[in-house]
Write an enzyme that holds these catalytic residues in place. Structure first.
Site, PDB file in Angstrom:
ATOM      1  N   HIS A 165       7.297   0.916  -3.644  1.00 44.62           N
ATOM      2  CA  HIS A 165       6.099   0.156  -3.242  1.00 44.62           C
ATOM      3  C   HIS A 165       6.393  -1.354  -3.280  1.00 44.62           C
ATOM      4  O   HIS A 165       6.041  -2.090  -2.345  1.00 44.62           O
ATOM      5  CB  HIS A 165       4.960   0.523  -4.200  1.00 44.62           C
ATOM      6  CG  HIS A 165       3.699  -0.267  -4.039  1.00 44.62           C
ATOM      7  ND1 HIS A 165       2.502   0.313  -3.676  1.00 44.62           N
ATOM      8  CD2 HIS A 165       3.432  -1.586  -4.217  1.00 44.62           C
ATOM      9  CE1 HIS A 165       1.565  -0.626  -3.633  1.00 44.62           C
ATOM     10  NE2 HIS A 165       2.098  -1.783  -3.967  1.00 44.62           N
ATOM     11  N   GLU A 166       7.072  -1.794  -4.346  1.00 47.43           N
ATOM     12  CA  GLU A 166       7.339  -3.238  -4.502  1.00 47.43           C
ATOM     13  C   GLU A 166       8.412  -3.713  -3.522  1.00 47.43           C
ATOM     14  O   GLU A 166       8.319  -4.825  -2.996  1.00 47.43           O
ATOM     15  CB  GLU A 166       7.750  -3.560  -5.948  1.00 47.43           C
ATOM     16  CG  GLU A 166       6.716  -3.188  -7.019  1.00 47.43           C
ATOM     17  CD  GLU A 166       5.329  -3.730  -6.758  1.00 47.43           C
ATOM     18  OE1 GLU A 166       5.202  -4.782  -6.107  1.00 47.43           O
ATOM     19  OE2 GLU A 166       4.341  -3.098  -7.192  1.00 47.43           O
TER      20      GLU A 166
ATOM     21  N   GLY B 198       2.848  -3.277 -11.299  1.00 47.92           N
ATOM     22  CA  GLY B 198       3.918  -3.839 -10.487  1.00 47.92           C
ATOM     23  C   GLY B 198       3.423  -5.017  -9.672  1.00 47.92           C
ATOM     24  O   GLY B 198       2.250  -5.055  -9.279  1.00 47.92           O
TER      25      GLY B 198
ATOM     26  N   GLN C 107       3.369 -11.517  -3.274  1.00 55.82           N
ATOM     27  CA  GLN C 107       1.931 -11.370  -3.569  1.00 55.82           C
ATOM     28  C   GLN C 107       1.350 -12.621  -4.236  1.00 55.82           C
ATOM     29  O   GLN C 107       0.135 -12.813  -4.245  1.00 55.82           O
ATOM     30  CB  GLN C 107       1.685 -10.161  -4.483  1.00 55.82           C
ATOM     31  CG  GLN C 107       1.983  -8.824  -3.823  1.00 55.82           C
ATOM     32  CD  GLN C 107       1.777  -7.675  -4.802  1.00 55.82           C
ATOM     33  OE1 GLN C 107       2.674  -7.303  -5.520  1.00 55.82           O
ATOM     34  NE2 GLN C 107       0.574  -7.137  -4.845  1.00 55.82           N
TER      35      GLN C 107
ATOM     36  N   HIS D  54       6.887  -4.514  -0.278  1.00 60.07           N
ATOM     37  CA  HIS D  54       6.273  -5.855  -0.247  1.00 60.07           C
ATOM     38  C   HIS D  54       7.279  -6.906   0.209  1.00 60.07           C
ATOM     39  O   HIS D  54       6.936  -7.835   0.944  1.00 60.07           O
ATOM     40  CB  HIS D  54       5.780  -6.252  -1.642  1.00 60.07           C
ATOM     41  CG  HIS D  54       4.401  -5.762  -1.987  1.00 60.07           C
ATOM     42  ND1 HIS D  54       3.290  -6.124  -1.265  1.00 60.07           N
ATOM     43  CD2 HIS D  54       3.952  -4.982  -3.001  1.00 60.07           C
ATOM     44  CE1 HIS D  54       2.217  -5.568  -1.818  1.00 60.07           C
ATOM     45  NE2 HIS D  54       2.590  -4.863  -2.871  1.00 60.07           N
TER      46      HIS D  54
ATOM     47  N   CYS E 199      -2.864  -1.249  -5.202  1.00 60.31           N
ATOM     48  CA  CYS E 199      -2.100  -2.489  -5.069  1.00 60.31           C
ATOM     49  C   CYS E 199      -2.993  -3.647  -5.483  1.00 60.31           C
ATOM     50  O   CYS E 199      -4.160  -3.688  -5.099  1.00 60.31           O
ATOM     51  CB  CYS E 199      -1.651  -2.653  -3.617  1.00 60.31           C
ATOM     52  SG  CYS E 199      -0.702  -4.163  -3.326  1.00 60.31           S
ATOM     53  N   LEU E 200      -2.431  -4.569  -6.240  1.00 58.03           N
ATOM     54  CA  LEU E 200      -3.215  -5.746  -6.654  1.00 58.03           C
ATOM     55  C   LEU E 200      -3.667  -6.567  -5.447  1.00 58.03           C
ATOM     56  O   LEU E 200      -4.648  -7.289  -5.534  1.00 58.03           O
ATOM     57  CB  LEU E 200      -2.414  -6.612  -7.627  1.00 58.03           C
ATOM     58  CG  LEU E 200      -2.238  -5.998  -9.029  1.00 58.03           C
ATOM     59  CD1 LEU E 200      -1.230  -6.786  -9.839  1.00 58.03           C
ATOM     60  CD2 LEU E 200      -3.584  -5.932  -9.744  1.00 58.03           C
TER      61      LEU E 200
HETATM   62  C1  QAP Z   1       1.827  -0.490  -7.322  1.00 62.80           C
HETATM   63  O1  QAP Z   1      -0.102  -1.521  -8.208  1.00 62.80           O
HETATM   64  C2  QAP Z   1       1.589   0.971  -7.551  1.00 62.80           C
HETATM   65  O2  QAP Z   1      -7.114  -1.779  -6.826  1.00 62.80           O
HETATM   66  C3  QAP Z   1       1.287  -1.414  -8.396  1.00 62.80           C
HETATM   67  O3  QAP Z   1      -8.766  -3.024  -8.530  1.00 62.80           O
HETATM   68  C4  QAP Z   1       0.348   1.467  -7.928  1.00 62.80           C
HETATM   69  O4  QAP Z   1      -0.454  -2.435 -10.217  1.00 62.80           O
HETATM   70  C5  QAP Z   1       2.604   1.858  -7.372  1.00 62.80           C
HETATM   71  C6  QAP Z   1      -4.720  -2.621  -9.441  1.00 62.80           C
HETATM   72  C7  QAP Z   1       0.157   2.826  -8.133  1.00 62.80           C
HETATM   73  C8  QAP Z   1       2.419   3.209  -7.585  1.00 62.80           C
HETATM   74  C9  QAP Z   1       1.197   3.693  -7.973  1.00 62.80           C
HETATM   75  C10 QAP Z   1      -5.258  -2.133  -8.263  1.00 62.80           C
HETATM   76  C11 QAP Z   1      -5.568  -3.265 -10.324  1.00 62.80           C
HETATM   77  C12 QAP Z   1      -3.288  -2.509  -9.754  1.00 62.80           C
HETATM   78  C13 QAP Z   1      -6.594  -2.267  -7.980  1.00 62.80           C
HETATM   79  C14 QAP Z   1      -0.920  -2.020  -9.180  1.00 62.80           C
HETATM   80  C15 QAP Z   1      -7.444  -2.914  -8.873  1.00 62.80           C
HETATM   81  C16 QAP Z   1      -6.920  -3.409 -10.054  1.00 62.80           C
HETATM   82  C17 QAP Z   1      -2.352  -2.049  -8.882  1.00 62.80           C
HETATM   83 CO    CO Z   2       1.345  -3.776  -4.159  1.00 58.22          CO
END
Ligand code: QAP
Ligand code: CO
Length: 178
Positions: free
Chosen positions: A133-134, A46, A51, A137, A91-92
């Site tokens: 979550h999004e 996501g 971001q 943001h 989270c990215l």
């Molecule tokens: C939000 O997050 C989310 O730490 C999206 O080193 C995540 O795509 C909602 C990511 C989990 C619900 C559950 C995170 C990639 C990606 C990192 C992501 C990383 C590399 C996170």
């Molecule tokens: Co995020």
């Protein structure tokens, strides 16, 4: 298409409230396509426009296993929700950190799609968590706002330190190149 730069916590630009999209035009569609490319390249499930430093209410998500089911939500609103669920989130914009967050288990969300058509979606599980979550943001919120101040400070200090170190390393590389 373009792979955009992702802002990282504690960047103040992540704290802005994103503006609604008045009309889904070609510029918005280009943004959606660039965000999808950026999310898939990361890789992530996501991404919100804020971001990538665009304060508009645009979100892309793909929670499918094969990464072939992109979902675009423009001006998303939670219409209703029920139940409570705890899930580990990342989270990215908070790379390398994962914490449990409690959110609604099921949601009904309304939004515009990439063609500007309104739609509603009722869902649960990972997709429901990801949408919440999004949408956070878009209101300048991050998942670390849902955890303890102590944990949040620890994450902030570690990311600030990483940022200083990579800035110093970039300086060394530049001086060597001259
Ligand atoms: C939000 O997050 C989310 O730490 C999206 O080193 C995540 O795509 C909602 C990511 C989990 C619900 C559950 C995170 C990639 C990606 C990192 C992501 C990383 C590399 C996170
Ligand atoms: Co995020």
């Amino acid at each position: 298409m373009a792979n955009l730069e992702i802002l990282t916590f504690p960047d103040a630009r992540l704290r802005r409230r994103a503006e609604p999209v008045p009309s889904v035009d070609n510029e918005v569609r280009q943004l959606v396509d660039d965000m999808l490319e950026t999310m898939y390249a990361a890789p992530g499930i996501g991404l919100a426009a804020i971001q990538v430093n665009v304060p508009k209410r645009v979100v892309v998500i793909d929670v499918s296993e094969d990464k072939n089911d992109p979902l675009c939500l423009i001006n998303p609103e939670i219409v209703s929700h029920d139940g409570v669920e705890e899930m580990e989130e990342g989270c990215l914009s908070v790379p390398g950190f994962y914490e449990n967050v409690t959110r609604a288990e099921h949601i009904k969300v309304s939004a515009l799609n990439r063609d500007g058509q309104p739609f509603e979606l009722e869902t649960g599980g990972l997709l429901a968590v990801c949408i919440q979550h999004e949408i956070d943001h878009l209101d300048g919120k991050l998942f670390v706002d849902h955890i303890s101040i102590l944990k949040r400070q620890r994450i902030r200090r570690k990311l600030e330190k990483e940022r200083r170190q990579s800035a110093a390393a970039a300086g060394t590389a530049r001086r060597k190149a001259i």
